[in-house]
Design a protein around this motif. Structure first.
Motif, PDB file in Angstrom:
ATOM      1  N   ASP A  32       0.952  -1.143   0.135  1.00  0.00           N
ATOM      2  CA  ASP A  32       0.189  -0.114   0.403  1.00  0.00           C
ATOM      3  C   ASP A  32       1.014   1.146   0.243  1.00  0.00           C
ATOM      4  OD1 ASP A  32       1.018  -0.035   2.439  1.00  0.00           O
ATOM      5  OD2 ASP A  32      -1.119  -0.602   3.270  1.00  0.00           O
ATOM      6  N   SER A  38      -1.010  -5.392   1.432  1.00  0.00           N
ATOM      7  CA  SER A  38      -2.186  -5.425   1.342  1.00  0.00           C
ATOM      8  C   SER A  38      -2.712  -5.699  -0.298  1.00  0.00           C
ATOM      9  CB  SER A  38      -2.337  -3.469   1.191  1.00  0.00           C
ATOM     10  OG  SER A  38      -3.528  -3.942   1.142  1.00  0.00           O
ATOM     11  N   LEU A  39      -3.967  -6.192   0.083  1.00  0.00           N
ATOM     12  CA  LEU A  39      -4.104  -6.607  -1.150  1.00  0.00           C
ATOM     13  C   LEU A  39      -5.150  -6.148  -1.751  1.00  0.00           C
ATOM     14  CD1 LEU A  39      -5.189 -10.787   0.020  1.00  0.00           C
ATOM     15  CD2 LEU A  39      -3.253  -8.994  -1.482  1.00  0.00           C
ATOM     16  N   THR A  40      -5.321  -4.908  -1.697  1.00  0.00           N
ATOM     17  CA  THR A  40      -6.518  -3.511  -2.050  1.00  0.00           C
ATOM     18  C   THR A  40      -5.494  -2.691  -3.982  1.00  0.00           C
ATOM     19  OG1 THR A  40      -6.199  -2.871   0.072  1.00  0.00           O
ATOM     20  CG2 THR A  40      -6.511  -1.219  -2.090  1.00  0.00           C
ATOM     21  N   ASN A  41      -4.314  -3.176  -3.929  1.00  0.00           N
ATOM     22  CA  ASN A  41      -4.626  -2.733  -5.724  1.00  0.00           C
ATOM     23  C   ASN A  41      -4.452  -4.091  -6.135  1.00  0.00           C
ATOM     24  OD1 ASN A  41      -3.424  -0.563  -5.270  1.00  0.00           O
ATOM     25  ND2 ASN A  41      -1.384  -1.465  -4.123  1.00  0.00           N
ATOM     26  N   GLU A  43      -7.322  -6.282  -5.581  1.00  0.00           N
ATOM     27  CA  GLU A  43      -8.645  -5.928  -5.029  1.00  0.00           C
ATOM     28  C   GLU A  43      -9.420  -5.050  -6.310  1.00  0.00           C
ATOM     29  OE1 GLU A  43      -9.819  -5.411  -1.482  1.00  0.00           O
ATOM     30  OE2 GLU A  43      -8.938  -7.626  -0.747  1.00  0.00           O
ATOM     31  N   ALA A  44      -7.713  -4.018  -6.978  1.00  0.00           N
ATOM     32  CA  ALA A  44      -8.657  -3.033  -8.147  1.00  0.00           C
ATOM     33  C   ALA A  44      -9.060  -3.304  -9.162  1.00  0.00           C
ATOM     34  CB  ALA A  44      -7.282  -1.775  -7.730  1.00  0.00           C
ATOM     35  N   ASP A  47     -12.308  -3.522 -10.858  1.00  0.00           N
ATOM     36  CA  ASP A  47     -13.402  -2.420 -10.318  1.00  0.00           C
ATOM     37  C   ASP A  47     -13.666  -2.474 -12.183  1.00  0.00           C
ATOM     38  OD1 ASP A  47     -12.752   0.608 -11.116  1.00  0.00           O
ATOM     39  OD2 ASP A  47     -13.262   0.498  -9.690  1.00  0.00           O
ATOM     40  N   ARG A 245      -1.273   5.976  -5.143  1.00  0.00           N
ATOM     41  CA  ARG A 245      -1.812   4.671  -5.058  1.00  0.00           C
ATOM     42  C   ARG A 245      -1.157   4.109  -6.499  1.00  0.00           C
ATOM     43  NH1 ARG A 245      -7.527   2.933  -4.742  1.00  0.00           N
ATOM     44  NH2 ARG A 245      -6.334   0.927  -6.199  1.00  0.00           N
ATOM     45  N   ASN A 247       1.367   1.929  -5.823  1.00  0.00           N
ATOM     46  CA  ASN A 247       1.639   0.862  -6.311  1.00  0.00           C
ATOM     47  C   ASN A 247       0.480   0.108  -7.135  1.00  0.00           C
ATOM     48  OD1 ASN A 247       4.188   1.095  -4.762  1.00  0.00           O
ATOM     49  ND2 ASN A 247       3.116   0.596  -2.827  1.00  0.00           N
ATOM     50  N   LEU A 248      -0.738   0.987  -7.847  1.00  0.00           N
ATOM     51  CA  LEU A 248      -2.006   0.444  -8.254  1.00  0.00           C
ATOM     52  C   LEU A 248      -1.026  -0.431  -9.673  1.00  0.00           C
ATOM     53  CD1 LEU A 248      -4.079  -0.530  -9.507  1.00  0.00           C
ATOM     54  CD2 LEU A 248      -4.910   1.981  -9.560  1.00  0.00           C
TER      55      LEU A 248
END
Length: 279
Positions: A32, A38-41, A43-44, A47, A245, A247-248
């Motif tokens: 993040d 983190s798995l946020t990126n 999971e994105a 989108d 963001r 790292n996205l």
């Protein structure tokens, strides 16, 4: 000295300029903005905007790969009857080798100067013939406008990769077909097309991968928006409106790598299948 030492320079090059950047891209996709796991990126990637971007890239790559492969194969068929050492074949081979690598800003400028809003062809058609190619919008600087520049380097790449497969068709096969009473159509339907199909599909996948990973031409032509994945990665790294963001971009690169691994695996299998006919 062991013989494998000769591979050390090549292995070092691959590790430093391919392996290391790939590993960094994949690793950053799981971090993040604070550097924590983190798995946020990841999971994105689900989108709708990101999925639409991947859909645009896959659609653009597939369309230009199909057009480039069909036109390129037709050019190869026309060339197969020419003298391999003649002037025409030499010119086409040399031009294909150059044009297949002619991309980026130079290619974008060439199209802008030719069919841009004030391009030479655009102005001539508008002023002399009353034809406005941008009557329904300036499509050259949008996603549809990438089709023509991509085909420009896809066709030469197809000629380079598919012509050897056509040249690999053995004269004995045509002679055997003729001796058994087969026609020219029979030869292509029962021998030529089945033998060339793996090579053709392999070249098609190679063209798809070539278009899917292209960045510079699209970046130079479409300055607004991020309609394909490479431009979305650029936006994630440079955007001033979406901070934290960066790292996205790593997650997007991971998605691209997955697609490329699938494509190149299929390409390798097809090339192994076609190689047995060229022995």
């Amino acid at each position: 000295m062991p013989s494998f030492f000769g591979l050390v320079p090549f292995a070092a090059y691959i590790l430093l300029f391919l392996g290391l950047p790939t590993a960094i891209a994949l690793f950053t996709g799981f971090l993040d903005g604070t550097g924590s796991f983190s798995l946020t990126n990841i999971e994105a990637l689900a989108d709708p905007v990101i999925l639409s971007t991947f859909g645009n890239s896959i659609g653009l790559s597939a369309l230009t790969a199909v057009i480039g492969s069909v036109v390129g194969a037709a050019c190869c068929y026309a060339l197969i009857g020419t003298n391999p050492t003649g002037l025409l074949r030499s010119v086409v081979d040399s031009a294909s080798g150059v044009l297949a690598q002619f991309g980026g800003v130079m290619l974008a400028f060439a199209f802008v100067a030719t069919i841009g809003i004030q391009g030479m062809v655009t102005v001539y058609l508008r002023d002399s013939l009353g034809i406005n190619i941008f009557a329904n919008g300036v499509w050259l600087y949008e996603l549809p406008g990438l089709v023509l520049p991509y085909i420009y380097f896809q066709v030469p790449l197809m000629i380079i990769t598919f012509l050897p497969a056509l040249e690999g068709l053995k004269p004995q096969w045509a002679e055997a077909n003729a001796s058994l009473g087969g026609s020219r159509a029979t030869y292509w339907w029962r021998i030529g097309i089945p033998v060339l199909t793996p090579s053709f599909l392999g070249c098609l996948l190679l063209l798809f991968a070539n278009a899917f990973s292209s960045f510079a031409t699209a970046a130079a032509l479409t300055s607004q928006g991020s309609q394909i994945v490479p431009l979305q990665i650029r936006s994630a790294l440079t955007s001033e409106t979406v901070l934290g963001r960066e790292n996205l971009a790593g997650a997007l690169a991971l998605g691209m790598i997955v697609v490329m691994v699938v494509v190149m695996t299929l390409y390798s299998l097809l090339m192994k299948r076609s190689a047995k006919w060229q022995r």
